[in-house]
Motif scaffolding. Sequence first.
Motif, PDB file in Angstrom:
ATOM      1  N   GLY A 295     -14.044  98.107  34.283  1.00 29.63           N
ATOM      2  CA  GLY A 295     -14.176  99.118  35.320  1.00 29.63           C
ATOM      3  C   GLY A 295     -15.600  99.534  35.588  1.00 29.63           C
ATOM      4  O   GLY A 295     -15.872 100.203  36.572  1.00 29.63           O
TER       5      GLY A 295
ATOM      6  N   PRO B 257     -17.231 100.238  42.577  1.00 32.31           N
ATOM      7  CA  PRO B 257     -16.198 100.876  43.411  1.00 32.31           C
ATOM      8  C   PRO B 257     -14.864 101.116  42.713  1.00 32.31           C
ATOM      9  O   PRO B 257     -14.129 102.020  43.091  1.00 32.31           O
ATOM     10  CB  PRO B 257     -16.060  99.892  44.574  1.00 32.31           C
ATOM     11  CG  PRO B 257     -17.410  99.274  44.696  1.00 32.31           C
ATOM     12  CD  PRO B 257     -17.912  99.125  43.293  1.00 32.31           C
ATOM     13  N   THR B 258     -14.540 100.349  41.684  1.00 33.68           N
ATOM     14  CA  THR B 258     -13.238 100.527  41.010  1.00 33.68           C
ATOM     15  C   THR B 258     -13.326 101.451  39.798  1.00 33.68           C
ATOM     16  O   THR B 258     -12.323 101.670  39.121  1.00 33.68           O
ATOM     17  CB  THR B 258     -12.699  99.163  40.570  1.00 33.68           C
ATOM     18  OG1 THR B 258     -13.677  98.515  39.735  1.00 33.68           O
ATOM     19  CG2 THR B 258     -12.399  98.285  41.782  1.00 33.68           C
ATOM     20  N   SER B 259     -14.506 101.978  39.502  1.00 34.77           N
ATOM     21  CA  SER B 259     -14.672 102.801  38.304  1.00 34.77           C
ATOM     22  C   SER B 259     -13.869 104.097  38.406  1.00 34.77           C
ATOM     23  O   SER B 259     -13.800 104.712  39.468  1.00 34.77           O
ATOM     24  CB  SER B 259     -16.155 103.135  38.111  1.00 34.77           C
ATOM     25  OG  SER B 259     -16.925 101.966  37.961  1.00 34.77           O
ATOM     26  N   LYS B 260     -13.287 104.492  37.264  1.00 35.35           N
ATOM     27  CA  LYS B 260     -12.530 105.740  37.215  1.00 35.35           C
ATOM     28  C   LYS B 260     -12.946 106.547  35.997  1.00 35.35           C
ATOM     29  O   LYS B 260     -13.282 106.009  34.947  1.00 35.35           O
ATOM     30  CB  LYS B 260     -11.022 105.460  37.156  1.00 35.35           C
ATOM     31  CG  LYS B 260     -10.445 104.862  38.422  1.00 35.35           C
ATOM     32  CD  LYS B 260      -8.928 104.749  38.344  1.00 35.35           C
ATOM     33  CE  LYS B 260      -8.346 104.224  39.636  1.00 35.35           C
ATOM     34  NZ  LYS B 260      -6.868 104.163  39.585  1.00 35.35           N
TER      35      LYS B 260
ATOM     36  N   SER C  23     -11.052 107.913  41.000  1.00 39.72           N
ATOM     37  CA  SER C  23     -12.252 107.175  41.353  1.00 39.72           C
ATOM     38  C   SER C  23     -13.480 108.071  41.403  1.00 39.72           C
ATOM     39  O   SER C  23     -13.461 109.153  41.988  1.00 39.72           O
ATOM     40  CB  SER C  23     -12.060 106.500  42.715  1.00 39.72           C
ATOM     41  OG  SER C  23     -13.282 105.995  43.203  1.00 39.72           O
TER      42      SER C  23
END
Length: 325
Positions: free
Chosen positions: A247, A272-275, A299
């Motif tokens: 991620g 962009p997909t980091s949470k 996100s």
Amino acid sequence: MQDQGKQKTAATAGNTEPTDARNQKAQPLLPRRMMFSAGLVGLLTEACSNAQFSGGLAGKPALRDNRSADTPPQPGSPEPESPITKQPPQPQADATQNCNAIANPTVDVPPNVVEKPVTGVFYGRQDSALLALLLPAGEDIKQVVIANSKGRLLALHGITGADKKADGTWRPVVIDGLALMDQGTALNEIVVLMQLSNGRAKAVLPVNFLTKFQNKSVVDLSGRAVPPGMSAFQSVAQFGEIDSETGFAVDKTVSYPNLSGDLVRNLHTAVPTSKWGIGAKVKGTITDIMGNVLDRGFSILEHQVFCTYVEMPDGKLARTMIHVG
């Protein structure tokens, strides 16, 4: 505004046409300029197009002779090449004299502009508010102006790529430190003016602060003091990473010491997909800036400002607003 005379002098250098004649030619051009064509500069130029400027500011300052008119030249002093005429006192270069619109700029709010649906959420207080705007879907908006009903400029926001998600829909536009006042009187509504690719649009928003959530009264820090009993129910920005290996972009050549032990941590960069993984000190119900409830892993890019609501013993909700990054 102290340099305004210099700017005008530079603009007229090398032009032998009389200043009055040039001004008469230029004046018809100003009203035809689009309201947002040059951002804040364009707005102020438009507002100042009919302003009266103090004498002497449009050209070089008048020469002054410090000698008395009756004092003859001193022996041995060179004679001036031409007589110096004593000039009357010149007005001082004051911004309020030169263009009242600089201190209190206004924009045109035509009554017949098409209206578009805009959602607005107000936090804080009248003299220092945070406004979150969700712009109308499907519109190619270039710039947003916030004004009162009289057209007095409150804020400007130029649209950039950061205002849109990957799918092209709008992220909330957040404007902080907004004074919703007019000469000491609280505003009841604001006007959102939008410059579109093919024209203009507007929305009129009533000023309603978000003082309730899920039908319960809310307290926060907007009153410049901690409300009684709130301290134990505030959230603290404590996060972890969800699926950090995939991620986040991990640089294993750069590491930082872990203050709680001998372990080290590598440099992790959000993608962009980091949470975020929400830590135990992020309490209660979590919402985005528009008031929509979020789950506990969301996100980073889409929710860099969010709120938490924690119920206190008196039945009120303690709101903490957290800014990430």
